[in-house]
Write an enzyme that holds these catalytic residues in place. Structure first.
Site, mmCIF file in Angstrom:
data_model
loop_
_atom_site.group_PDB
_atom_site.id
_atom_site.type_symbol
_atom_site.label_atom_id
_atom_site.label_comp_id
_atom_site.label_asym_id
_atom_site.label_seq_id
_atom_site.Cartn_x
_atom_site.Cartn_y
_atom_site.Cartn_z
ATOM 1 C CB CYS A 191 -0.935 -0.016 1.201
ATOM 2 S SG CYS A 191 -1.810 1.534 1.484
ATOM 3 C CB CYS B 30 0.701 1.437 4.240
ATOM 4 S SG CYS B 30 -1.012 0.872 4.208
#
Length: 422
Positions: free
Chosen positions: A19, A22
């Site tokens: 991600c 993230c």
């Protein structure tokens, strides 16, 4: 972690290794952990790969990445604020502390009031209203602080019609909750947790959607100090301040810096400075039909919206959804090509090239098939003709053969007859 987490208060980042958001949060998260430890906070900071421990992520209702949750006993609180160090730490300290914080002295009350722009306070003893206040606080503690105080601790300018009471201090004044006028306590607190006038960004606008209010925004350029930009901002501020009692239940006021976000929201190119009123519940918006010159013009525009005479644009109908899909696709393609033309050519050129080759292959395959089929038919027809001709020759040969056989028989018969004569 599952067995021991209830022994402590945990602030957890559920992430996925692939991600991008993230990865962007990771350095901020490390700073959060260091500062929380240095300040001696009881909150433990951790992170978990939700793809490796999917059962735990599912148990806590993780649906996207990154998801930040504060785990306190049996409760799990979602963080929905900006992903900055200060905002995350503020959230953790607020939710980890007492649900209702007492204010035992006037000095402490003044200190807290200076620190918080919006302050909810329960005044009085035990009552059904206090029980409801505690219930609402357990739900909305993720957004704001909740306090309790006795009447003698309140500032001198405060007058209460009756006790118990729930109050909100903001915008330099206070407002008392009235069940008959304001409805449900939870809805009232959710509406009043914002200041009357805000600097609106994309995240704030999303949060304002939960209040059910229309949002009146002056779209300006903060760096532009021209008279027009300043004037529109001032008009919105004056309406928010002077007409609060008239409009606060239906409207939220503020200004937005730049028109990039608002253009993507409205799928239109707004010229700034301008004023727009958004209905975040159904994606409708209102634009003034004439130039806003004064506060009175703005008040008239708001009244036209309330009585239904102002024309609403946008919405969430089928045509608007189709338009949104086309607009988003176009915006994505343009942004990719602007940021990286080579990447854009690769991302969009490669699939188009493959599709073109496939289409060409399908078309040419059909044409060749027709040619082969036609030639095959001709060949088969020719073979038939040859076969037919051969059979005629054979028939002639058979006839000739028969003629020869008959001639020999006749000759034999003649020989017999001649012998008989002899």
């Amino acid at each position: 972690f599952k067995e021991n987490r209830k022994d402590d208060i945990w602030l957890v980042d559920f992430y996925a290794p692939w991600c991008g958001h993230c990865k962007k949060l990771e350095p901020v998260w490390n700073e959060v952990g260091i500062e929380m430890r240095n300040m001696g906070s009881p909150v433990k900071v951790g992170k978990m790969d939700a793809t490796s421990f999917s059962s735990i992520a599912s148990e806590f209702g993780v649906r996207g990445y990154p998801t930040i949750k504060l785990l306190k006993g049996d409760l799990a609180y979602n963080y929905r604020g900006p992903r900055t160090k200060d905002d995350i730490i503020e959230f953790a300290n607020r939710v980890a502390g007492p649900l209702i914080r007492p204010l035992p002295s006037q000095h402490l009350f003044e200190h807290v009031q200076k620190r918080h722009r919006v302050l909810f306070v329960y005044v009085g003893g035990e009552s059904p209203l206090k029980e409801k206040y505690i219930e609402v606080a357990s739900e909305l503690i993720v957004y704001t602080y909740f306090f309790s105080a006795s009447e003698d601790v309140l500032p001198e300018y405060v007058t209460l019609p009756e006790l118990p009471a729930v109050m909100v201090f903001k915008d330099g004044t206070y407002f008392v909750y009235d069940e008959y006028e304001d409805g449900d306590l939870s809805s009232w607190i959710n509406r009043e947790r914002f200041q009357g006038y805000l600097h609106v960004d994309g995240f704030t606008l999303y949060e304002l959607g939960d209040t059910g209010k229309l949002v009146a925004i002056a779209v300006i350029d903060d760096k532009n100090s021209s008279v027009e930009h300043t004037r529109l901002k001032t008009i919105i501020q004056e309406v928010a301040r002077d007409y609060r009692d008239h409009f606060h239940r239906d409207f939220q006021f503020g200004h937005m810096d730049g028109n990039d976000y608002i253009n993507s929201l409205l799928m239109d190119d707004l010229t700034i400075p301008t004023i727009v009123v958004l209905n975040t519940s159904n994606q409708q918006y209102f634009l003034p039909d004439r130039h806003i010159e004064s506060t009175e013009d703005m008040v008239q525009f708001i009244n036209n919206i309330l009585d239904g005479t102002a024309e609403a644009q946008g919405g969430d109908g089928l045509l608007q959804r189709i338009k949104r899909i086309i607009y988003d696709a176009k915006s994505t393609i343009v942004s990719v090509f602007k940021s990286s033309p080579l990447l854009g050519c690769f991302l969009f050129g490669l699939p188009l090239g493959v599709i073109s080759i496939m289409c060409y292959g399908i078309c040419t395959a059909d044409t060749e098939g027709e040619v082969f089929e036609h030639e095959g038919a001709k060949k088969e027809s020719g073979d038939r003709e040859l076969t037919d001709e051969g059979s005629e020759e054979e028939r002639e040969e058979e006839k000739n053969g028969k003629y020869t056989e008959l001639s020999d028989g006749e000759l034999k018969q003649k020989d017999v007859m001649e012998k008989k004569k002899d």
